[in-house]
Design a protein around this motif. Structure first.
Motif, mmCIF file in Angstrom:
data_model
loop_
_atom_site.group_PDB
_atom_site.id
_atom_site.type_symbol
_atom_site.label_atom_id
_atom_site.label_comp_id
_atom_site.label_asym_id
_atom_site.label_seq_id
_atom_site.Cartn_x
_atom_site.Cartn_y
_atom_site.Cartn_z
ATOM 1 N N GLU A 99 29.555 37.643 28.497
ATOM 2 C CA GLU A 99 28.967 36.996 29.681
ATOM 3 C C GLU A 99 30.050 36.529 30.646
ATOM 4 N N LYS A 149 30.637 38.120 34.447
ATOM 5 C CA LYS A 149 30.680 37.292 35.661
ATOM 6 C C LYS A 149 31.999 37.511 36.415
ATOM 7 N N THR A 182 32.017 40.903 38.134
ATOM 8 C CA THR A 182 31.189 40.889 39.342
ATOM 9 C C THR A 182 31.969 40.322 40.525
#
Length: 188
Positions: free
Chosen positions: A63, A67, A70
């Motif tokens: 996770e 992030k 991105t």
């Protein structure tokens, strides 16, 4: 349960990994790439679908990496390693049925980790093949060159344990070698 898929030896310590040589020889397009090439940080991860330590590391950090990817902070390059180890045989078989250079393979890898206990419990090669073909609609891939290249990069540059992670220019051996807090501070 072991968190590395090898018996640690003096050869498996991070200072014996030839990071600069490995990174210089590593093609950008090799493996499962998640994130943009231009990202500030690069993580190279030698993982195996049947390795409990690889699962532990990816589960704990996915996770945060997603992030950061991105936001173009990191690119993750997963090299599925066909490591000769009895514990990893099912992962080695499965890799012949995965598109190693396809980012969608990350979805399959994460699902294999979710079902890793059942996947590792399969005892017959034909059953492993059937499992991967049926569950993921996979077919035998012509990727022996890629598998051999990943193995060559690992063995010629001192990688001995899965998972082995290279964050920027520093190597970490084993799933507990770099925790989420330390990784987050490196990627900040």
């Amino acid at each position: 349960m072991s968190t590395t898929c090898d018996i640690p030896t003096a050869k498996s310590q991070p200072n014996n990994i030839q990071v600069s040589a490995l990174l210089a020889a590593l093609p950008d397009e090799l493996g499962i790439r998640f994130g943009q090439k231009e990202a500030r940080h690069r993580i190279v991860a030698f993982l195996n679908a049947a390795c409990s330590g690889s699962k532990k590391w990816l589960d704990a950090n996915y996770e945060m990496i997603a992030k950061a990817a991105t936001n173009q902070q990191v690119v993750l390059q997963i090299l599925l390693w066909n490591k000769p180890n009895l514990e990893l045989v099912n992962g080695n078989i499965a890799q012949h049925y995965l598109r190693i250079n396809d980012p969608r393979t990350l979805i399959i890898l994460r699902d294999l980790y979710v079902h890793q206990d059942a996947f590792k419990a399969i005892r017959e090669e034909a059953s492993v093949i059937g499992y991967v073909e049926k569950k993921y609609h996979a077919h035998h891939e012509n990727n022996q060159y890629t598998i051999d290249l990943i193995d060559k990069l690992a063995t010629e540059n001192g990688v001995r344990v899965a998972p082995t992670l290279i964050v920027d220019e520093k190597a970490y051996v084993g799933s507990a070698s770099i925790n989420g807090t330390d990784l987050a501070s490196l990627l900040a």
